[in-house]
Design a protein around this motif. Sequence first.
Motif, PDB file in Angstrom:
ATOM      1  N   GLU A   4       0.821  -1.216   0.000  1.00 14.52           N
ATOM      2  CA  GLU A   4       0.000   0.000   0.000  1.00 14.52           C
ATOM      3  C   GLU A   4       0.852   1.261   0.000  1.00 14.52           C
ATOM      4  O   GLU A   4       0.635   2.151  -0.843  1.00 14.52           O
ATOM      5  CB  GLU A   4      -0.974  -0.003   1.179  1.00 14.52           C
ATOM      6  CG  GLU A   4      -1.976   1.140   1.110  1.00 14.52           C
ATOM      7  CD  GLU A   4      -3.201   0.893   1.964  1.00 14.52           C
ATOM      8  OE1 GLU A   4      -4.164   1.672   1.823  1.00 14.52           O
ATOM      9  OE2 GLU A   4      -3.227  -0.062   2.770  1.00 14.52           O
ATOM     10  N   VAL A  30      -1.776  -0.071  -3.410  1.00 16.65           N
ATOM     11  CA  VAL A  30      -2.684  -1.224  -3.460  1.00 16.65           C
ATOM     12  C   VAL A  30      -3.120  -1.542  -2.033  1.00 16.65           C
ATOM     13  O   VAL A  30      -2.278  -1.799  -1.170  1.00 16.65           O
ATOM     14  CB  VAL A  30      -1.986  -2.443  -4.094  1.00 16.65           C
ATOM     15  CG1 VAL A  30      -2.882  -3.676  -4.018  1.00 16.65           C
ATOM     16  CG2 VAL A  30      -1.621  -2.143  -5.551  1.00 16.65           C
ATOM     17  N   LYS A  43      -4.060  -2.998   1.463  1.00 18.49           N
ATOM     18  CA  LYS A  43      -3.629  -4.240   2.101  1.00 18.49           C
ATOM     19  C   LYS A  43      -4.787  -5.171   2.422  1.00 18.49           C
ATOM     20  O   LYS A  43      -4.612  -6.390   2.539  1.00 18.49           O
ATOM     21  CB  LYS A  43      -2.833  -3.936   3.369  1.00 18.49           C
ATOM     22  CG  LYS A  43      -3.630  -3.250   4.468  1.00 18.49           C
ATOM     23  CD  LYS A  43      -2.763  -2.994   5.692  1.00 18.49           C
ATOM     24  CE  LYS A  43      -3.564  -2.327   6.808  1.00 18.49           C
ATOM     25  NZ  LYS A  43      -2.733  -2.089   8.019  1.00 18.49           N
ATOM     26  N   GLY A  70      -5.909  -6.342  -1.469  1.00 18.72           N
ATOM     27  CA  GLY A  70      -4.943  -6.368  -2.559  1.00 18.72           C
ATOM     28  C   GLY A  70      -4.231  -7.709  -2.641  1.00 18.72           C
ATOM     29  O   GLY A  70      -4.223  -8.495  -1.696  1.00 18.72           O
ATOM     30  N   GLU A  83      -3.213  -1.876 -10.865  1.00 18.86           N
ATOM     31  CA  GLU A  83      -3.066  -1.539  -9.454  1.00 18.86           C
ATOM     32  C   GLU A  83      -4.362  -1.031  -8.819  1.00 18.86           C
ATOM     33  O   GLU A  83      -4.637  -1.343  -7.648  1.00 18.86           O
ATOM     34  CB  GLU A  83      -1.950  -0.510  -9.278  1.00 18.86           C
ATOM     35  CG  GLU A  83      -0.581  -1.080  -9.645  1.00 18.86           C
ATOM     36  CD  GLU A  83       0.542  -0.067  -9.593  1.00 18.86           C
ATOM     37  OE1 GLU A  83       1.715  -0.488  -9.658  1.00 18.86           O
ATOM     38  OE2 GLU A  83       0.256   1.150  -9.519  1.00 18.86           O
ATOM     39  N   GLU A  84      -5.139  -0.260  -9.542  1.00 16.18           N
ATOM     40  CA  GLU A  84      -6.352   0.314  -8.959  1.00 16.18           C
ATOM     41  C   GLU A  84      -7.586  -0.549  -9.207  1.00 16.18           C
ATOM     42  O   GLU A  84      -8.407  -0.742  -8.311  1.00 16.18           O
ATOM     43  CB  GLU A  84      -6.581   1.724  -9.497  1.00 16.18           C
ATOM     44  CG  GLU A  84      -5.480   2.707  -9.080  1.00 16.18           C
ATOM     45  CD  GLU A  84      -5.753   4.118  -9.577  1.00 16.18           C
ATOM     46  OE1 GLU A  84      -6.939   4.467  -9.792  1.00 16.18           O
ATOM     47  OE2 GLU A  84      -4.774   4.871  -9.763  1.00 16.18           O
ATOM     48  N   LYS A 119      -6.246  -4.353  -8.291  1.00 19.73           N
ATOM     49  CA  LYS A 119      -5.656  -4.311  -6.942  1.00 19.73           C
ATOM     50  C   LYS A 119      -4.552  -5.362  -6.787  1.00 19.73           C
ATOM     51  O   LYS A 119      -4.546  -6.165  -5.856  1.00 19.73           O
ATOM     52  CB  LYS A 119      -6.736  -4.492  -5.874  1.00 19.73           C
ATOM     53  CG  LYS A 119      -7.796  -3.387  -5.890  1.00 19.73           C
ATOM     54  CD  LYS A 119      -8.823  -3.585  -4.798  1.00 19.73           C
ATOM     55  CE  LYS A 119      -9.899  -2.491  -4.858  1.00 19.73           C
ATOM     56  NZ  LYS A 119     -10.956  -2.690  -3.829  1.00 19.73           N
ATOM     57  N   ALA A 170      -0.346  -5.653  -6.722  1.00 17.40           N
ATOM     58  CA  ALA A 170       0.938  -4.961  -6.632  1.00 17.40           C
ATOM     59  C   ALA A 170       1.975  -5.755  -7.408  1.00 17.40           C
ATOM     60  O   ALA A 170       2.185  -6.947  -7.147  1.00 17.40           O
ATOM     61  CB  ALA A 170       1.368  -4.816  -5.181  1.00 17.40           C
ATOM     62  N   ARG A 193      -9.060 -11.116 -11.862  1.00 19.68           N
ATOM     63  CA  ARG A 193      -9.009  -9.662 -11.679  1.00 19.68           C
ATOM     64  C   ARG A 193      -8.457  -8.963 -12.917  1.00 19.68           C
ATOM     65  O   ARG A 193      -8.948  -7.894 -13.311  1.00 19.68           O
ATOM     66  CB  ARG A 193      -8.157  -9.318 -10.456  1.00 19.68           C
ATOM     67  CG  ARG A 193      -8.762  -9.716  -9.121  1.00 19.68           C
ATOM     68  CD  ARG A 193      -7.903  -9.200  -7.977  1.00 19.68           C
ATOM     69  NE  ARG A 193      -8.358  -9.646  -6.678  1.00 19.68           N
ATOM     70  CZ  ARG A 193      -8.017  -9.063  -5.538  1.00 19.68           C
ATOM     71  NH1 ARG A 193      -7.217  -8.001  -5.542  1.00 19.68           N
ATOM     72  NH2 ARG A 193      -8.450  -9.531  -4.383  1.00 19.68           N
TER      73      ARG A 193
END
Length: 396
Positions: free
Chosen positions: A28, A33, A35, A38, A349-350, A353, A355, A387
């Motif tokens: 994060e 991202v 926690k 993520g 990443e958004e 989610k 990393a 995802r």
Amino acid sequence: MSFDGAKRSFDEIIDRRGTHCAKWDMMEPVYGVPKDDGLAMWVADMDFRPPQAVQDAVGRLHDHGVYGYFGDDDAYKSAICWWMDHRHGWQVDPGHIFTTNGLVNGTAMCVDAFSAPGDGVVLFTPVYHAFARVLKAAGREIVECEMALDDGRYTLDFDAYDAQMTGRERMLILCSPHNPGGRVWTRDELRGVADFARRHDLVIVSDEIHHDLVYPGQSHTPMVQIDGIADRLVMMSAATKTFNIAGAHVGNVIIADDALRQRFATRMAAMGTSPNAFGMHMVTAAYSPQGAEWVDDLMHYLDGNRRLFDEGIASIPGLRSMLLEATYLSWVDFDGTGMDSKEYLQRVEERAKIAVNHGPTFGNGGERFLRFNIATPRARVEEAVERLRDAFADLQ
């Protein structure tokens, strides 16, 4: 250990959050991202417990309760020699082994011993980002020899590299097997590296930390088995990637040449370093028949993760992963999406989610890539694929 038992072990979801774990607790602050939900697929450690032999060794230390300096390293060095002989066909003289605080530290000490500020150090890029970080901090000139892409696979273009050399170069750091591309260099390619180093009078530091993590059908050749370069070769190996004990910070620099070994020993003495006792006990336990059986099961499991992840990436138009020959680090090319890096990073990443490591940190040639760590329970790999499909659903 049977594979069924190992599979159950590797499938176990172990919550590493809140344990001072760089991979999960830092995603994060580093990447934004969250926690809570993520997925951490960046730092190169695994989400698996090491073999029971390693756990038992740590347990014996705990039971004894006195944590003093490590002495009498005969068993430790014997275990290293046994492993290299039985797993890699490499006979190591125990007197040639130096123990460092991990291989980034080993790399830094090689840079200090075999080059001077202002000297050039050659990297075949894109390559493990810590090399450049160490070189920059040490005041060395980073000479990036960008690898060629041949049908989605990295190759070495020595004619182009010859033209780049200025005569100021003193070292070459080789990553074998390669991180992040997952290449297992062939014997012919390694001979090419050796010839290149001889032409330009370079010391070769061969970082072979991923040498145990090789997939079926591939065979790793230790650089030491290439003829005619013993007088310019430094080998680096470690049990930390193989057995997921990176936090032990223990690695080995192995030097057969007397002159190079003396130069390294002098610099190591000047730095006043001493080994991590916990790490040395772990390595001694890991480099054993039980450890070998665990690694075989691990690679069987990772091969399944690799296939699942590659199939998922291939199902998303514009994305392409390099076929891993070794390592658990998938190198994914986003160039085919037509997006700029800001957009595809925002989606990964958004939206997804997840990393991941950003390609430009690996040097020239990494600009359109992201690196995904697939050494995690298969359910998480499946989740990551879903995802990513959702994040790029408009392309399908």
